[in-house]
Design an enzyme around this catalytic site. Structure first.
Site: not given
Length: 346
Positions: A123-124
């Site tokens: 995701e990040t």
């Protein structure tokens, strides 16, 4: 830490938005039903909402990104983004550094620590890339422009403001992805309100609180049907006489058995002796660089797709889980162990 706003919305000073375009009269008119909902159903001051909505910007880059997501890439290019030595090593380091929070989440929710870490990695990049688009603008733009899901993003905009009010957050400061996702795990507003956990007693903070972040991801998966101790996915090898077409599905779901796949010339490339042979499996075919890649998928693979519906995303998470565990332990790990909720130092 995201700056907390202790004043009411009516005291928000107008802020100049860096990106996007001012709304035209037609766009402002389309937002009126949301203003009405916020005031009539959820008790917001109509004047406050009008002042806030006057600062919304329409961001064309949001729709550009929505129409060209990474999940449109072929598998061999998509996996190259996420399954890098650097991301794997960073995940193994995260697993070690935050083992107390991860073990606590695993014990409470029955979700594998490696799954939590892999989600954050995809995701990040473990918090390095949490997005720089105002979430208010992203949700408003998608509500105004998305041809099919405008109602969904209208609900997200409403939920975003309810979330900000509850947690004393300034809605003009919160930034995230082009889809309005926030924090290290990239929760959309409705998921934040439903699944975010305050694990450290200071309010559910998905930007900087590792206990909150890890518990919230675990809570999401537990609530969405994660099967503790069961496998996710495994690469498959096709024999010369293999007949895969009858087993392949677009998202890897299926109600077959390993014995049925083996009889059709489809063999797992890992150890399966510790896996219940009666667990249902499906077969996923993805575009490899030199031909199709095949994967055997269990029910947990479908659960990952409830976080993100793309099978490419779910496979990247599944393989990153395995690679992180291999890097953490210094030796290959049996595929079945990637989903166990045992302490990560064992």
């Amino acid at each position: 830490m995201i700056r907390r706003l202790l004043l009411s919305l009516c005291l928000i000073a107008p802020l100049a938005q860096a990106g996007g375009l001012p709304l035209d009269s037609q766009q402002r008119a389309h937002l009126k039903p949301l203003e009405t909902t916020l005031a009539a159903r959820y008790g917001f001051s109509a004047e406050d909402i009008q002042r806030l909505f006057a600062q919304i910007r329409y961001d064309p880059k949001v729709m550009d990104s929505m129409n060209a997501p990474a999940e449109n890439l072929p598998w061999w290019r998509y996996r190259a983004i996420f399954l890098t030595p650097e991301r794997i090593d960073a995940g193994a380091a995260f697993l070690t550094t935050h083992q107390a929070s991860l073990q606590s989440a695993a014990r409470q929710y029955g979700v594998a620590p490696a799954l939590i870490v892999a989600i954050l990695g995809v995701e990040t990049y473990y918090g390095k890339n949490m997005g720089d688009i105002p979430v208010l603008d992203a949700n408003a733009t998608l509500y105004l422009a998305h041809p099919r899901r405008y109602a969904f993003f209208g609900r997200q905009l409403v939920d975003f403001l309810r979330l900000c009010r509850k947690n004393h957050l300034d809605p003009l400061e919160i930034q995230g992805s082009y889809a309005g996702a926030m924090g290290m795990p990239q929760f959309i507003s409705s998921s934040y309100r439903r699944y975010a956990v305050d694990a450290d007693g200071h309010g559910a903070d998905l930007w900087t609180s590792i206990p909150d972040i890890t518990a919230s991801v675990a809570h999401y998966f537990a609530a969405n049907g994660w099967h503790p101790g069961q496998p996710v996915a495994m690469a498959a090898k096709l024999m010369a006489d293999a007949r895969p077409d009858a087993f392949v599905s677009a998202n890897g779901t299926g109600h077959f058995t390993l014995a049925q796949l083996t009889a059709a010339g489809i063999r797992p490339q890992g150890k399966v002796r510790d896996i219940d042979p009666d667990l249902p499996v499906g077969l996923l075919r993805l575009a490899g660089e030199n031909g199709p890649d095949y994967f055997i998928c269990w029910d947990n693979f479908a659960v990952i797709q409830r976080y993100n519906s793309s099978p490419l995303y779910a496979m990247a998470v599944a393989l990153l889980m395995q690679d992180i565990l291999d890097s953490h332990s210094g030796e290959p790990t049996a595929p079945a162990t990637v989903t166990t909720a045992t302490p990560i130092d064992q």
